[in-house]
Scaffold this motif. Structure first.
Motif, PDB file in Angstrom:
ATOM      1  N   THR A  12       0.827  -1.207   0.000  1.00 13.80           N
ATOM      2  CA  THR A  12       0.000   0.000   0.000  1.00 13.80           C
ATOM      3  C   THR A  12       0.857   1.250   0.000  1.00 13.80           C
ATOM      4  OG1 THR A  12      -1.806  -1.159   1.121  1.00 13.80           O
ATOM      5  CG2 THR A  12      -1.819   1.242   1.232  1.00 13.80           C
ATOM      6  N   LEU A  34      -7.137   6.752  -2.181  1.00  9.13           N
ATOM      7  CA  LEU A  34      -7.723   5.451  -1.876  1.00  9.13           C
ATOM      8  C   LEU A  34      -8.316   4.809  -3.117  1.00  9.13           C
ATOM      9  CD1 LEU A  34      -9.485   6.019   1.546  1.00  9.13           C
ATOM     10  CD2 LEU A  34      -7.675   4.381   1.054  1.00  9.13           C
ATOM     11  N   HIS A  38      -6.859   1.295  -4.195  1.00  4.04           N
ATOM     12  CA  HIS A  38      -7.734   0.184  -3.809  1.00  4.04           C
ATOM     13  C   HIS A  38      -8.939   0.035  -4.728  1.00  4.04           C
ATOM     14  CE1 HIS A  38      -5.555  -0.810  -0.220  1.00  4.04           C
ATOM     15  NE2 HIS A  38      -5.687   0.400   0.272  1.00  4.04           N
ATOM     16  N   SER A  44     -14.538   6.099   5.787  1.00  5.10           N
ATOM     17  CA  SER A  44     -13.988   5.659   7.067  1.00  5.10           C
ATOM     18  C   SER A  44     -12.519   5.256   6.962  1.00  5.10           C
ATOM     19  CB  SER A  44     -14.808   4.496   7.632  1.00  5.10           C
ATOM     20  OG  SER A  44     -14.756   3.396   6.754  1.00  5.10           O
ATOM     21  N   TYR A  45     -12.047   4.968   5.752  1.00  8.40           N
ATOM     22  CA  TYR A  45     -10.659   4.569   5.565  1.00  8.40           C
ATOM     23  C   TYR A  45      -9.753   5.725   5.149  1.00  8.40           C
ATOM     24  CZ  TYR A  45     -12.372  -0.213   5.710  1.00  8.40           C
ATOM     25  OH  TYR A  45     -12.949  -1.376   6.096  1.00  8.40           O
ATOM     26  N   GLU A  46     -10.339   6.893   4.915  1.00  4.26           N
ATOM     27  CA  GLU A  46      -9.539   8.010   4.427  1.00  4.26           C
ATOM     28  C   GLU A  46      -8.405   8.361   5.380  1.00  4.26           C
ATOM     29  OE1 GLU A  46     -11.719  11.393   3.086  1.00  4.26           O
ATOM     30  OE2 GLU A  46     -12.852  10.215   1.633  1.00  4.26           O
ATOM     31  N   ALA A  48      -6.673   6.372   7.026  1.00  2.00           N
ATOM     32  CA  ALA A  48      -5.603   5.382   6.871  1.00  2.00           C
ATOM     33  C   ALA A  48      -4.520   5.925   5.948  1.00  2.00           C
ATOM     34  CB  ALA A  48      -6.162   4.074   6.332  1.00  2.00           C
TER      35      ALA A  48
END
Length: 83
Positions: A12, A34, A38, A44-46, A48
Motif C-alpha cells: 500500500t 484510496l 484500492h 472511514s478509511y480516508e 488510513a
C-alpha cells in the motif's frame, strides 16, 4: 532506495508513493488516493492514508517532521514535490 540505503515498504505504501510521484505537484485528496490504490474510496478509511503517508515520511524523508517530498496540502490532501 534512498541514497545507498534500501527502503522497504508495504504494498500500500508503495502504491501510494507511485501514484503521487507519477504526477508531481498534483494535489490528491485522500479519497482520490484510496480510489487509485484500492479501486474504492470509503470515507472511514480516508484517515488510513494519513498513517501510510506518516510511515513513508519516516522511511524516505531526511526530516519526517519537515517533509521535502511528501507534502500536505491542508484541508485537501497530499502532493509529491514538483521541484
Amino acid at each position: 532506495m534512498v541514497g545507498n540505503r534500501v527502503v522497504e515498504s508495504t504494498a500500500t505504501e508503495f502504491d501510494l508513493l507511485v501514484e503521487l510521484a507519477r504526477q508531481p505537484g498534483r494535489v490528491f485528496t485522500r479519497a482520490q488516493l484510496l480510489g487509485a490504490i484500492h479501486g474504492v474510496a470509503v470515507e472511514s478509511y480516508e484517515r488510513a492514508v494519513d498513517a501510510h503517508i506518516k510511515n513513508l515520511r519516516r522511511k524516505l524523508e531526511p526530516d519526517p517532521h519537515r517533509p521535502r517530498y511528501l507534502l500536505t496540502v491542508h484541508g485537501v490532501g497530499y502532493r509529491f514535490a514538483d521541484d
